[in-house]
Design a protein around this motif. Structure first.
Motif, PDB file in Angstrom:
ATOM      1  N   GLY A  11       0.736  -1.179   0.244  1.00 57.31           N
ATOM      2  CA  GLY A  11       0.066  -0.017   0.237  1.00 57.31           C
ATOM      3  C   GLY A  11       0.866   1.196  -0.137  1.00 57.31           C
ATOM      4  N   GLN A  12       1.842   1.289   0.561  1.00 55.23           N
ATOM      5  CA  GLN A  12       2.985   2.467   0.618  1.00 55.23           C
ATOM      6  C   GLN A  12       3.430   2.505  -0.764  1.00 55.23           C
ATOM      7  OE1 GLN A  12       5.552   1.407   3.987  1.00 55.23           O
ATOM      8  NE2 GLN A  12       4.401   2.363   5.538  1.00 55.23           N
ATOM      9  N   GLY A  13       3.645   1.595  -1.633  1.00 51.24           N
ATOM     10  CA  GLY A  13       3.925   1.617  -2.908  1.00 51.24           C
ATOM     11  C   GLY A  13       3.102   2.442  -3.859  1.00 51.24           C
ATOM     12  N   PHE A  14       1.822   2.268  -3.482  1.00 48.58           N
ATOM     13  CA  PHE A  14       0.403   2.959  -3.958  1.00 48.58           C
ATOM     14  C   PHE A  14       0.348   4.049  -3.696  1.00 48.58           C
ATOM     15  CE2 PHE A  14      -4.020   3.580  -3.200  1.00 48.58           C
ATOM     16  CZ  PHE A  14      -4.569   3.949  -4.650  1.00 48.58           C
ATOM     17  N   GLN A  15       0.617   4.487  -2.385  1.00 44.58           N
ATOM     18  CA  GLN A  15       0.605   6.016  -1.944  1.00 44.58           C
ATOM     19  C   GLN A  15       1.041   7.073  -2.811  1.00 44.58           C
ATOM     20  OE1 GLN A  15       1.241   5.396   2.294  1.00 44.58           O
ATOM     21  NE2 GLN A  15      -0.760   6.162   2.655  1.00 44.58           N
ATOM     22  N   PRO A  16       2.326   6.917  -3.161  1.00 52.18           N
ATOM     23  CA  PRO A  16       2.939   8.120  -4.174  1.00 52.18           C
ATOM     24  C   PRO A  16       2.218   8.287  -5.587  1.00 52.18           C
ATOM     25  CG  PRO A  16       4.511   6.551  -3.755  1.00 52.18           C
ATOM     26  CD  PRO A  16       3.335   6.011  -2.749  1.00 52.18           C
ATOM     27  N   VAL A  17       2.124   7.024  -5.857  1.00 54.74           N
ATOM     28  CA  VAL A  17       1.083   6.966  -7.178  1.00 54.74           C
ATOM     29  C   VAL A  17      -0.312   7.732  -6.951  1.00 54.74           C
ATOM     30  CG1 VAL A  17       0.226   5.535  -8.963  1.00 54.74           C
ATOM     31  CG2 VAL A  17       2.294   4.802  -7.769  1.00 54.74           C
ATOM     32  N   CYS A  18      -1.177   7.304  -5.847  1.00 53.16           N
ATOM     33  CA  CYS A  18      -2.316   7.982  -5.591  1.00 53.16           C
ATOM     34  C   CYS A  18      -2.084   9.405  -5.572  1.00 53.16           C
ATOM     35  CB  CYS A  18      -2.896   7.357  -4.357  1.00 53.16           C
ATOM     36  SG  CYS A  18      -4.338   7.999  -3.719  1.00 53.16           S
ATOM     37  N   GLY A  19      -1.078   9.935  -4.581  1.00 51.75           N
ATOM     38  CA  GLY A  19      -0.890  11.221  -4.544  1.00 51.75           C
ATOM     39  C   GLY A  19      -0.769  12.105  -5.612  1.00 51.75           C
ATOM     40  N   PHE A  20       0.300  11.713  -6.365  1.00 57.50           N
ATOM     41  CA  PHE A  20       0.849  12.571  -7.469  1.00 57.50           C
ATOM     42  C   PHE A  20      -0.210  12.497  -8.639  1.00 57.50           C
ATOM     43  CE2 PHE A  20       5.149  12.694  -6.085  1.00 57.50           C
ATOM     44  CZ  PHE A  20       5.578  13.555  -6.939  1.00 57.50           C
ATOM     45  N   ASN A  21      -0.971  11.436  -8.889  1.00 61.18           N
ATOM     46  CA  ASN A  21      -1.997  11.351  -9.886  1.00 61.18           C
ATOM     47  C   ASN A  21      -3.346  11.965  -9.399  1.00 61.18           C
ATOM     48  OD1 ASN A  21      -1.413   9.797 -12.383  1.00 61.18           O
ATOM     49  ND2 ASN A  21      -0.344   8.583 -10.553  1.00 61.18           N
ATOM     50  N   TYR A  22      -3.710  12.071  -7.890  1.00 68.25           N
ATOM     51  CA  TYR A  22      -4.872  12.727  -7.660  1.00 68.25           C
ATOM     52  C   TYR A  22      -4.564  14.295  -7.647  1.00 68.25           C
ATOM     53  CZ  TYR A  22      -8.983  13.756  -4.874  1.00 68.25           C
ATOM     54  OH  TYR A  22     -10.384  14.152  -4.544  1.00 68.25           O
ATOM     55  N   GLY A  23      -3.405  14.562  -7.381  1.00 69.52           N
ATOM     56  CA  GLY A  23      -3.180  16.272  -7.432  1.00 69.52           C
ATOM     57  C   GLY A  23      -2.951  16.649  -8.770  1.00 69.52           C
ATOM     58  N   ALA A  24      -2.784  15.726  -9.940  1.00 67.43           N
ATOM     59  CA  ALA A  24      -2.816  16.001 -11.216  1.00 67.43           C
ATOM     60  C   ALA A  24      -4.046  15.803 -12.053  1.00 67.43           C
ATOM     61  CB  ALA A  24      -1.677  15.259 -12.094  1.00 67.43           C
ATOM     62  N   GLY A  25      -5.080  15.506 -11.265  1.00 66.43           N
ATOM     63  CA  GLY A  25      -6.593  15.138 -11.722  1.00 66.43           C
ATOM     64  C   GLY A  25      -6.594  13.967 -12.576  1.00 66.43           C
ATOM     65  N   LEU A  26      -5.562  13.046 -12.419  1.00 69.73           N
ATOM     66  CA  LEU A  26      -5.544  11.785 -13.063  1.00 69.73           C
ATOM     67  C   LEU A  26      -6.545  10.458 -12.377  1.00 69.73           C
ATOM     68  CD1 LEU A  26      -1.992  11.898 -14.646  1.00 69.73           C
ATOM     69  CD2 LEU A  26      -4.334  12.640 -15.837  1.00 69.73           C
ATOM     70  N   TYR A  27      -7.811  10.848 -12.007  1.00 69.54           N
ATOM     71  CA  TYR A  27      -8.585  10.056 -11.321  1.00 69.54           C
ATOM     72  C   TYR A  27      -8.593   8.550 -11.591  1.00 69.54           C
ATOM     73  CZ  TYR A  27      -9.897  14.622  -9.674  1.00 69.54           C
ATOM     74  OH  TYR A  27      -9.589  15.779  -9.333  1.00 69.54           O
ATOM     75  N   ALA A  28      -8.578   8.143 -12.925  1.00 71.12           N
ATOM     76  CA  ALA A  28      -8.888   6.761 -13.294  1.00 71.12           C
ATOM     77  C   ALA A  28      -7.552   5.866 -13.119  1.00 71.12           C
ATOM     78  CB  ALA A  28      -8.730   6.896 -14.881  1.00 71.12           C
ATOM     79  N   ARG A  29      -6.302   6.516 -13.080  1.00 72.30           N
ATOM     80  CA  ARG A  29      -5.019   6.037 -12.680  1.00 72.30           C
ATOM     81  C   ARG A  29      -5.015   5.761 -10.958  1.00 72.30           C
ATOM     82  NH1 ARG A  29      -0.660   5.727 -15.656  1.00 72.30           N
ATOM     83  NH2 ARG A  29       0.757   6.291 -13.849  1.00 72.30           N
ATOM     84  N   VAL A  30      -5.826   6.384 -10.236  1.00 71.19           N
ATOM     85  CA  VAL A  30      -5.906   6.380  -8.751  1.00 71.19           C
ATOM     86  C   VAL A  30      -6.621   4.975  -8.773  1.00 71.19           C
ATOM     87  CG1 VAL A  30      -6.765   7.164  -6.631  1.00 71.19           C
ATOM     88  CG2 VAL A  30      -5.470   8.659  -8.134  1.00 71.19           C
ATOM     89  N   ARG A  31      -8.011   5.036  -9.258  1.00 66.80           N
ATOM     90  CA  ARG A  31      -8.931   3.918  -9.097  1.00 66.80           C
ATOM     91  C   ARG A  31      -8.250   2.656  -9.723  1.00 66.80           C
ATOM     92  NH1 ARG A  31     -12.420   4.245 -12.843  1.00 66.80           N
ATOM     93  NH2 ARG A  31     -13.916   2.888 -11.826  1.00 66.80           N
ATOM     94  N   GLN A  32      -7.372   2.937 -10.777  1.00 71.90           N
ATOM     95  CA  GLN A  32      -6.850   1.565 -11.291  1.00 71.90           C
ATOM     96  C   GLN A  32      -5.862   0.914 -10.073  1.00 71.90           C
ATOM     97  OE1 GLN A  32      -4.506   1.965 -14.842  1.00 71.90           O
ATOM     98  NE2 GLN A  32      -4.266  -0.133 -14.961  1.00 71.90           N
ATOM     99  N   GLY A  33      -5.039   2.024  -9.488  1.00 68.36           N
ATOM    100  CA  GLY A  33      -3.981   1.413  -8.488  1.00 68.36           C
ATOM    101  C   GLY A  33      -4.811   0.824  -7.248  1.00 68.36           C
ATOM    102  N   PHE A  34      -5.839   1.249  -6.903  1.00 67.53           N
ATOM    103  CA  PHE A  34      -6.629   0.872  -5.758  1.00 67.53           C
ATOM    104  C   PHE A  34      -6.950  -0.439  -6.018  1.00 67.53           C
ATOM    105  CE2 PHE A  34     -10.581  -0.066  -3.710  1.00 67.53           C
ATOM    106  CZ  PHE A  34     -10.281   0.199  -2.535  1.00 67.53           C
TER     107      PHE A  34
END
Length: 452
Positions: free
Chosen positions: A297-320
């Protein structure tokens, strides 16, 4: 091997690379860090278990206070790290630098206050943590030395998490793993070689924390990592509010874990020192099992934070969804394999004491039943915390060790005796899973709507 990227390289790396492969590349060093950290926690229990049952129980008792120290580190580390990843995602380097130093120096100061307060009230604190009269001398001896490392432990956790949220998890891994190796090496040397007993285990832990601190501080000045500088220390209300919003779920989770451990020790203590020792062993085993999932999950967090901050929500959901699926399968397989060998697993830490083995094996089997559900609980909590949903994240992080566990630890032992103590965490996990479903699905639906 190249450990770090520049800030711009990190932005492109985290917002364009295929999500599953990206998470795996970031998760490997964090999984190694978590596994090694859990391993050296288990090593303390293993080597101290060679002394006697009271020493084993004392390590379990003190662990609840170490959880408080860790809670402070995670509070400032996750609170500042979440903000840093979103600011780097929005390419705002100046505020990211100020937050990094602010989180670091505040964590060190609070760690120092915990150490001084702990020394001032060592005996009443040891009793409060759940020590029985026979365990108390071992608890005081162990805790007194552990407190020396408190400020270094809190600050190390901040550095570790900040580097992870910047996408440079390999540097964080080097610092954490180095300290863990030092701990494992020092344990037998100090405990048995120099005859220091339980104090040797405490010194091994404190010295390893100090070494990790120095290494992580050096790593923070290399590659694409943000340097820690006193002139960037900015304890303004705006930054403190961000730390509180992003770190409160971690503080609630870790703080309540400490409270629940104390209550567990008190409840188990009614059935003797062997019951406390058995539950302490199962707690360490549980940490080791979950360390894979937490590292993932900690490997997912930077992916989640960067992409959410950039508005790339589909990538956040895919990673989850990727993390939940992988985590569930791993924990399910692990639970199936361990269920039939519970006695043998517990016996590794306290051979020759049937009461400890019996209590530990029963508690372990109860927890193995609900371990796979942790994939949804833990990854949901990490996502909600990273994308700044503080109310949902705090509620979920408070549920497992507080909202459900606290009333259950009073109720179940009254109804079922020692078995109530053994089954308490498993029942709490099931209820937390049921709560996590609506909390998370609403946010996933919101992100899906925003994509459109």
């Amino acid at each position: 091997m190249r450990y770090a990227h520049t800030t711009q390289e990190n932005f492109l790396h985290l917002t364009t690379r295929p999500v599953p492969r990206l998470i795996m590349s970031l998760a490997v060093p964090t999984i190694i860090s978590m596994l090694v950290t859990s391993f050296y926690n288990m090593a303390d229990t293993y080597f101290v278990g060679k002394i006697n049952t009271q020493a084993t129980a004392a390590v379990g008792v003190v662990f609840s206070f170490m959880t408080i120290i860790q809670a402070v580190g995670f509070f400032f580390g996750h609170g500042s790290g979440n903000y840093i990843s979103r600011r780097l995602g929005a390419q705002d380097m100046a505020n990211a630098e100020r937050m990094a130093s602010t989180g670091f120096f505040l964590a060190f100061a609070i760690g120092l206050l915990l150490a001084v307060g702990g020394w001032a009230f060592l005996t009443p604190l040891s009793v409060l943590l759940g020590s029985t009269p026979t365990i108390l001398p071992y608890t005081e001896e162990y805790l007194g030395v552990i407190l020396l490392g408190a400020p270094f432990m809190t600050a190390s956790l901040v550095l570790n998490n900040q580097m992870r949220f910047q996408g440079n998890a390999a540097y964080a891994m080097v610092g954490i793993v180095s300290g863990a190796v030092i701990n494992v090496v020092l344990d037998p040397v100090l405990i048995f070689g120099l005859g220091m007993g339980i104090a040797g285990a405490a010194w091994a832990t404190s010295v390893s924390q100090m070494c990790s601190f120095v290494l992580l501080l050096l790593m923070a000045g290399r590659g694409g990592n943000i340097r820690i500088r006193w002139r960037h220390f900015t304890p303004t209300w705006a930054f403190v509010r961000e730390i509180v919003g992003g770190g409160t779920p971690s503080l609630a989770r870790q703080g309540l874990a400490s409270v629940s451990t104390m209550l567990l020790n008190v409840s188990a203590g009614a059935y003797g020192d062997a019951a406390i020792a058995g539950m302490a062993i199962v707690s360490r085993i549980g940490m080791f099992i979950n360390s894979f999932l937490i590292g993932f999950g900690q490997g997912f967090q930077p992916v989640c934070g960067f992409n959410y901050g950039a508005g790339l929500y589909a990538r956040v959901r895919q990673g989850f969804w990727f993390c939940v699926k992988v985590g569930f399968i791993f924990l399910l397989l692990f639970a199936i394999v361990c269920f039939g060998y519970a006695e043998e697993v517990v016996e590794l830490f306290r051979r020759g004491d049937p009461a400890v083995v019996s209590t530990g094996a029963a508690a372990l089997r109860w927890q193995l039943v609900t371990y796979p559900l942790g994939a949804w609980i833990i990854i949901s909590n990490m996502m909600l915390q990273t994308i700044r949903k503080p109310v949902r994240a705090t509620l979920l992080s408070s549920a497992r060790q507080g909202l459900f566990f606290v009333p259950l630890i009073f109720l179940l032992p009254r109804l079922f005796g020692l078995q109530g103590v053994e089954m308490c965490q498993a029942v709490s996990d099931m209820l937390t899973f049921l709560l996590a479903i609506p909390l998370t699905c609403g946010v996933l639906a919101e992100m899906k709507a925003n994509e459109k």
